[in-house]
Write a protein that holds these residues in place. Structure first.
Motif, short mmCIF file in Angstrom:
data_model
loop_
_atom_site.label_atom_id
_atom_site.label_comp_id
_atom_site.label_asym_id
_atom_site.label_seq_id
_atom_site.Cartn_x
_atom_site.Cartn_y
_atom_site.Cartn_z
N PRO A 2 41.64 40.45 33.13
CA PRO A 2 42.21 38.95 33.36
C PRO A 2 43.01 38.69 31.96
CG PRO A 2 39.84 38.34 33.30
CD PRO A 2 40.48 40.24 33.41
N ASP A 3 43.67 37.94 31.44
CA ASP A 3 45.06 37.01 31.36
C ASP A 3 43.63 36.22 30.81
OD1 ASP A 3 47.45 38.27 30.70
OD2 ASP A 3 47.56 37.15 32.94
N ALA A 21 47.63 30.30 37.70
CA ALA A 21 47.54 32.22 37.99
C ALA A 21 49.79 31.49 38.85
CB ALA A 21 47.31 31.92 39.66
N TRP A 25 49.80 34.27 35.23
CA TRP A 25 48.44 35.02 34.52
C TRP A 25 47.77 35.44 34.89
CZ3 TRP A 25 46.04 32.36 29.77
CH2 TRP A 25 47.37 31.87 28.40
N SER A 26 46.99 36.38 35.66
CA SER A 26 45.85 37.21 35.77
C SER A 26 44.60 36.28 35.94
CB SER A 26 46.01 38.07 35.60
OG SER A 26 45.75 38.81 34.53
N GLU A 28 40.42 35.82 36.24
CA GLU A 28 38.89 35.23 36.91
C GLU A 28 38.11 34.57 36.98
OE1 GLU A 28 35.90 39.46 36.66
OE2 GLU A 28 37.72 40.06 36.42
N GLU A 240 43.44 32.42 45.46
CA GLU A 240 43.07 34.01 45.97
C GLU A 240 44.84 34.50 46.46
OE1 GLU A 240 39.00 34.44 47.61
OE2 GLU A 240 40.25 34.10 48.72
N ARG A 242 47.45 33.67 45.40
CA ARG A 242 48.27 33.91 43.83
C ARG A 242 47.59 35.19 43.03
NH1 ARG A 242 49.64 29.72 46.31
NH2 ARG A 242 51.65 28.13 45.59
N GLY A 243 46.73 35.74 43.93
CA GLY A 243 46.05 37.25 42.99
C GLY A 243 44.89 36.75 42.31
N GLY A 244 44.74 35.73 42.47
CA GLY A 244 43.25 34.97 41.87
C GLY A 244 41.87 35.89 42.00
#
Length: 541
Positions: A2-3, A21, A25-26, A28, A240, A242-244
């Motif tokens: 992750p970023d 996000a 940014w990625s 976690e 989630e 947004r891909g987090g």
């Protein structure tokens, strides 16, 4: 990879993750507990038919927060609910000061205590309305809030300048004496000041009591429909979407620092998690600087200042499932979501003095929550889901009562003090104890075990007193989310502007991280090595 890695899935950590996000940014998020939320969670642990908030319950700061409003959490299932009245402070003689969302309602209540006190409240509210836009902006932005401060200074000058500034730094007892002839307005200000660890005689407690009172007047003390965890669920859903990534049951044991930069974290299971751009820590300042970072990377002055870090009061909480409404002697208290229980300002001072002397209070000032009154989904019709909390010293030297409490907080001491809290409620609601179907006790050690950020039951990430605010929060010369370690940011209530569920520390940390990384950097050698080690571990497993 992750970023950003965010340590802790409390509201500040989740706000930070959402904002990162939003910028692509990625992210976690690693959470020690088995569920997210930090101090914003609920359950059915008192009784299966009753929903009780585990920690925080009412959220005036969330309602006022531009940080949370911009996230549009209502799109993710968050719905706010209000009791008919915001706050009540009954007295043992049957009188009751009421704070309503309608200004006329509050003024009428205070007028029953003394002629002219309703008008005095309106004057305090007029000041609030003149200052509110820039004051809220200054409150929820990084320190120093330059643009907001310039605007606020202009509004302060127009509203009375130094005279108004003097009023805001007064002890709340003095402010109440200067503004009101009767006890009602004094009670509302002083009780709200004690939502933090500010005694009625503490400098600045007047400003804090005024701020909390005016927040209640404007925004109410709303609650999330269905339980406090609904706010957490909305933040997680948005992240989630947004891909987090959220990983619960994953405790971070160390922040990896190389060449003065945070490059990732290690979990308690020995797993390295690389962060390409930043690590954001939704943990207390003592936990970050004292446990998660190797002391070789922390300046000596920071470690010295850390020894002077002061926690806010410890908290003792009791949850109840009640067979019926609370039998308040003052009928107006039955309509309020929050009820303050102390028989006058003098009793508040007595309570604070006992804590200062490190004694367990004999008549604990109690904040009482009527959750079904606020949100009908919390329990069956005709019943009440309720809670109360009070404060105790971290280090206890004696019992101001006659039951010999020592602060061991074993099962016996917990039951004894919970009974004392219930007797305090009975003073204002005779027959209360006869309506208890079930209760749960959350003593200071229990609160800390359920959320490591609540050290010893402290709920604000450090004292709200003036010596640990603004440029002094969490340590002298800080006041911002940046830390001495590059790419590492403090995103918890230990950072400015402090405690309360409003998301500002997380937002400030996220924005600081974004400012520092306008372009994606390449992996460092250390990050690459950590990644190779992690992959090797996966293959061997």
């Amino acid at each position: 990879m992750p970023d950003a890695v965010v340590i802790g899935a409390g509201p500040n950590g989740l706000v930070a993750a959402n904002l990162l996000a939003d910028e692509g940014w990625s992210v976690e998020v690693l959470e020690e507990q088995d569920e997210p939320g930090g101090a914003v969670r609920h359950d059915n642990g008192v009784h299966p038919d009753f929903t009780n908030d585990l920690f925080s319950s009412f959220y005036p700061l969330a309602a006022a927060s531009p940080v949370l409003s911009e996230l549009r959490l209502e799109r993710h299932g968050l719905h706010w609910r209000h009791a008919p009245r915001v706050l009540a402070h009954p007295l043992s003689d049957g009188r009751c000061a009421v704070l309503g969302r309608d200004l006329d309602d509050t003024a009428a209540s205070l007028e029953t205590f003394a002629d002219g006190d309703g008008a005095a409240w309106r004057e305090l509210h007029d000041v609030w309305e003149r200052l509110r836009p820039d004051l809220v902006d200054a409150l929820f932005t990084p320190f120093p809030p330059v643009r907001a401060t310039v605007k606020l200074a202009a509004r302060l000058h127009a509203a009375g300048g130094l005279r108004l500034a003097r009023s805001l730094v007064l002890p709340v007892r003095r402010l109440g004496d200067e503004e009101f002839r009767g006890e009602g307005g004094r009670l509302l200000l002083a009780g709200n000041a004690l939502h933090a660890d500010l005694a009625p005689e503490a400098a600045g407690s007047g400003g804090f009591g005024w701020l909390m009172s005016m927040l209640g007047q404007t925004y109410g003390f709303p609650v999330p429909e269905g339980g406090s965890g609904a706010l957490t669920a909305a933040l997680v859903s948005r992240l989630e979407e947004r891909g987090g990534v959220l990983r619960c049951g994953t405790r971070v044991s160390r922040v990896e620092v190389r060449r003065g930069r945070a490059v990732g974290v290690w979990t308690a299971d020995g797993e390295p998690v690389v962060a390409r751009r930043a690590v954001l820590a939704d943990v207390s300042a003592p936990a970050l600087y004292g446990d998660l970072i190797d002391r070789a990377h922390v300046p000596a002055q920071v470690l010295a200042d850390l020894r002077r870090f002061e926690w806010d009061f410890a908290t003792f909480k009791v949850d109840w499932a009640l067979d019926g409404p609370v039998p308040w002697q003052a009928p107006d208290a039955s309509l309020a979501g929050t009820v303050h229980l102390a028989d006058g300002v003098d009793e508040l001072t007595r309570f604070a003095a006992q804590i200062a002397m490190r004694q367990v209070p004999d008549r604990p000032f109690t904040l009482f929550g009527q959750m079904t009154t606020s949100d009908a989904t919390r329990s069956p019709a005709g019943t009440e889901s309720a809670w109360a909390y009070t404060h105790v010293p971290h280090e206890i030297r004696g019992d101001a009562g006659d039951e010999g409490l020592s602060g061991a907080w074993n099962a016996k001491e917990q039951e004894v003090f919970a009974d004392r809290v219930e007797r305090q409620v009975e003073r204002f609601a005779p027959g209360f104890r006869s309506r208890i179907r079930a209760r749960r006790i959350l003593a200071p050690p229990t609160l800390q075990a359920m959320n490591a950020n609540l050290y010893g039951g402290a709920i604000n990430g450090g004292t709200t007193a003036m010596h640990q605010q603004l440029v002094f929060r969490p340590l002298p010369g800080t006041g911002r989310p940046e830390t001495p370690v590059k790419n590492l940011f403090l995103a918890s209530a230990s950072a400015h502007p402090g405690g309360g569920v409003h998301g500002a520390p997380g937002a400030n940390a996220a924005r600081a991280a974004l400012r520092g990384h306008l372009a994606r950097p390449s992996l460092t050698r250390v990050q690459y090595a950590l990644t190779r080690r992690n992959r090797a571990g996966d293959r061997s497993a």
